[in-house]
Scaffold this active site. Structure first.
Site, PDB file in Angstrom:
ATOM      1  N   GLU A 570      47.002  -3.854 -39.407  1.00 29.15           N
ATOM      2  CA  GLU A 570      47.849  -3.948 -38.220  1.00 29.15           C
ATOM      3  C   GLU A 570      48.959  -4.976 -38.411  1.00 29.15           C
ATOM      4  OE1 GLU A 570      47.750  -1.756 -35.916  1.00 29.15           O
ATOM      5  OE2 GLU A 570      46.007  -0.882 -36.911  1.00 29.15           O
ATOM      6  N   HIS A 573      51.990  -3.535 -40.092  1.00 22.27           N
ATOM      7  CA  HIS A 573      52.849  -2.649 -39.289  1.00 22.27           C
ATOM      8  C   HIS A 573      54.036  -3.409 -38.691  1.00 22.27           C
ATOM      9  CE1 HIS A 573      50.866   1.110 -39.700  1.00 22.27           C
ATOM     10  NE2 HIS A 573      49.715   0.700 -39.195  1.00 22.27           N
ATOM     11  N   GLU A 622      51.517   4.646 -42.893  1.00 22.00           N
ATOM     12  CA  GLU A 622      50.085   4.347 -42.776  1.00 22.00           C
ATOM     13  C   GLU A 622      49.453   4.160 -44.152  1.00 22.00           C
ATOM     14  OE1 GLU A 622      48.544   3.522 -40.205  1.00 22.00           O
ATOM     15  OE2 GLU A 622      49.849   4.203 -38.582  1.00 22.00           O
ATOM     16  N   ASP A 626      47.449   0.882 -45.289  1.00 20.96           N
ATOM     17  CA  ASP A 626      46.089   0.957 -45.846  1.00 20.96           C
ATOM     18  C   ASP A 626      46.015   0.214 -47.175  1.00 20.96           C
ATOM     19  OD1 ASP A 626      45.123   2.435 -43.743  1.00 20.96           O
ATOM     20  OD2 ASP A 626      45.255   4.364 -44.761  1.00 20.96           O
TER      21      ASP A 626
END
Length: 720
Positions: A570, A573, A622, A626
């Site tokens: 997170e 991001h 994403e 990851d």
């Protein structure tokens, strides 16, 4: 004394006196004691030196965590994994591939949180009389009182339909103005038949809440690319469902059939107007900012100002008010269809809106309506390999609705029950370690220029974090607020509708505050962490920081591998914009493109197994999160090992602490392969496990993967 000492003669050589012999024995004894002390001290020193250089103490049996929560976690890991799978070839199967199919770790945790809420709501006499707590408990109990709901039957729903002007198929119908009915549906019943309208953050700073107009959500699961045979089957089943609804409300079968067919036709035409998300991205039209009067000009069938003002009261709207439109072409085509229907089939348009409302309200109706909806879901699921979410037991739906309508009350009760101060402190320590590791890692990202690197570090430093739940959830007084706008009874349907209106009002009131905060979509019991651009805040709800992802007593390898990797993902991001084309002009764009291209090829090397609807163009950001999330969590874990000795592991699992770290990371990703959606912005779960692990040299080292094995490739990507 001096004379006496001066007169004493030294002994002759070779003839020791008794006195000298005593001193000789004493010296030998002292030397032996000193030598023994030196040997003991050296042994202790060597022990600590070799302990620091050798394997950690946790590898011994005494390093196993034998506490109940660890044993429960062990059972969970043993039940979900498949030790016959080769970890160096397919670690997803090794961690998640149990014989009876893979469970969804997040879904299982969400259900456990709802069970906890159920225990809270069913605890006898645990609320304060006359408080919001009491009203929430009464709502839940009335939802569970199925005998009263059955007794009321369709009566409460018929009353709602009459308030909307009646229904043509029942014969009692007042031809009301189309926009009046639409306005009532949107503002009083939370139903949006032709488009969705909601408050969301503005796409540009300062990201204040703004009205957003988006595509509708259809009850019928059509897809952009669908075989004609499957499409015909779906239409046939949905027609059967609509016929059931009309019949349950006393409609004439022939008339019901006609109106149901026209309703499906309207849905089908609206669906044809939709554009896939990927196409919107390619055209650079994810959203457009327009004024209400401009929107009125482009889609005139809808009285936009009147409908939006009623829905978002007490906001004061005007024709010059700007709104965010996510698909303007859809709204134009929808408006043209509405104008055509209003000229020739006004009564069919009324039926279409009523059919949709009945479907939306079915959970609050008697068992006949609920069974019809359950059968529809079952039939629709059979057309797709992925299927649909199975029907939930009654208590689960009642818990969800109570949580939606009485979130402040249940938030306080849940946080008090599930997230103790010690748990919060341990979670914050973990987050701090992850954040520090990211700041350190930013110093050596090759494609960042110095100025961007400094700004990135400042962004991380200035970040806010909400851990567990909102601050007000810790105040017991807020759990007992009155909810004066929620009126319970006389039927459960009326209570349900009152809850819908209260929730909408609460959202709007929150947005009108001087410093509006982004409300959690599912409360502190939710399991989704996220980064809020609006608040520059990462949110980790209490419902996520629970076993099997986190517990203060777990081995640190588990907490860093599971919850730690989630936190790191997170945080990354924050920098999504930098990875998009043109997002970082001052950076080494060539190096960045090379890293992203490497990432794309890296993931393409893995088989997809049974996943057929994977859209790799939607998953770049994403995948990057990851990949970096795992690397940052591992870096933080390794630093922790330098400062804290005595790491533990799980008994009987046969894994070292480092191996347990990777196993815990994979456990987070466990999910059934067949549930992948074509518009999902995440890669399939196999790639989310095998892709990042194969990019970490430490994984191959700790699992002894031979060079060239699928999870030990010769080339790795250097993005973060």
């Amino acid at each position: 004394m001096g004379t006496l000492w001066s007169q004493e003669r030294p002994p002759e050589e070779g003839q020791p006196t008794e006195h000298s012999r005593w001193w000789a024995r004493a010296r030998r004894l002292i030397m032996a004691v000193l030598l023994l002390g030196l040997l003991l001290g050296s042994s202790v020193l060597l022990f600590y030196i070799f302990r620091s250089c050798g394997p950690p103490l946790s590898l011994s049996p005494t390093g196993s965590c034998e506490m109940p929560m660890c044993l429960h976690l062990l059972d969970h890991y043993l039940a979900s994994g498949n030790t016959r799978a080769a970890p160096c070839t397919d670690f997803f199967s090794f961690a998640c591939g149990k014989e009876k199919g893979t469970s969804n770790s997040f879904q299982s945790l969400a259900e456990e949180n709802k069970s906890r809420l159920r225990r809270i709501l069913e605890a006898p006499g645990s609320w304060h009389l006359g408080s919001g707590e009491e009203k929430a408990f009464q709502f839940y109990n009335s939802c569970m009182d199925t005998s009263a709901i059955e007794t009321a039957g369709a009566g409460p729903l018929r009353q709602v339909i009459e308030e909307l002007g009646g229904w043509p198929i029942s014969g009692n119908w007042t031809s009301l103005d189309f926009n009046r009915t639409l306005r009532l549906l949107m503002s009083q019943y939370g139903h949006f038949p032709f488009f969705r309208a909601y408050l969301g953050p503005h796409p540009t700073p300062p990201h204040t809440p703004v009205i957003q107009i988006d595509q509708p959500e259809f009850d019928i699961p059509l897809k952009q690319e669908q075989e004609q045979k499957i499409y015909a089957q779906i239409v046939r089943e949905y027609l059967t469902y609509l016929n059931q609804l009309g019949t349950l409300l006393g409609g004439d079968p022939g008339k019901v059939q006609e109106h149901a067919s026209l309703s499906i036709s309207i849905t089908s035409q609206l669906f044809q107007f939709l554009r896939p998300l990927g196409q919107q991205q390619a055209q650079g039209k994810l959203f457009q900012i327009v004024t209400i009067d401009k929107l009125q000009e482009m889609a005139p069938a809808i009285d936009w100002l009147s409908c939006l003002q009623a829905t978002f009261t007490p906001m004061s709207l005007s024709p010059s008010q700007t709104v965010i439109v996510h698909d303007l072409d859809y709204l134009k085509n929808m408006s043209q269809l509405m104008e055509k229907q209003l000229l020739s089939h006004r009564d069919f348009l009324q039926s279409h809106m009523i059919f949709g409302l009945v479907g939306t309200l079915s959970p609050a109706l008697d068992s006949k309506f609920q069974e019809a909806h359950t059968i529809l879901n079952s039939k629709m699921g059979s057309f797709y390999k992925a299927g649909l979410i199975p029907a939930h037991p009654r208590w689960m739906k009642c818990v969800e609705d109570t949580g939606d309508f009485f979130e402040p009350t249940l938030a306080a009760l849940f946080v008090h029950e599930a997230f103790s101060p010690s748990t919060q402190s341990a979670a914050m320590d973990l987050f701090t370690a992850i954040k520090d590791a990211l700041i350190t890692r930013l110093r050596r990202i090759p494609w960042m220029d110095e100025e961007t690197r400094k700004k990135a570090q400042d962004r991380v430093t200035q970040l806010q974090v909400k851990m567990g739940g909102p601050e007000w959830a810790m105040d017991p007084a807020l759990a007992r607020q009155e909810y004066s706008d929620v009126h319970l009874g006389p039927s459960f349907l009326q209570s349900f509708l009152s809850g819908i209106r209260s929730r909408q009002a609460r959202i709007i009131q929150s947005s009108l505050r001087p410093f509006p905060h982004q409300s959690d979509s599912s409360g502190p019991w939710g399991v989704n962490a996220y980064y809020s651009i609006t608040d520059h805040m990462v949110v980790f709800p209490a419902g996520l920081l629970q076993p099997p992802f986190f517990h203060p007593a777990y081995p640190r390898a588990v907490n860093f591998g599971a919850a730690g990797s989630i936190m790191a993902r997170e945080l990354l991001h924050i920098f999504d914009q930098l990875l998009l084309p043109g997002g970082c002009p001052a950076c080494d764009t060539h190096a960045l493109k090379e890293a992203l291209l490497c990432l794309e090829h890296h993931y393409a090397a893995f088989p997809l197994y049974s996943v057929t609807s994977f859209n790799s163009s939607l998953t770049v950001l994403e995948n990057a999160a990851d990949l970096g999330g795992l690397a940052i969590a591992l870096q933080a874990y390794n630093k922790m090992l330098l400062w804290h000795r005595g790491e533990t592991t799980l008994p009987k699992l046969g894994l070292t602490p480092q191996q347990l770290f990777f196993r815990s990371y994979a456990q987070v990703m466990c999910r059934n392969l067949s549930t992948q959606d074509s518009q999902d912005t995440h890669s399939p779960p196999t790639l989310r496990v095998n892709g990042p692990l194969s990019n970490i040299p430490a994984f191959a080292r700790h699992f002894y993967c031979p060079r060239g094995a699928l999870l030990n490739p010769s080339k790795r990507c250097q993005l973060w």
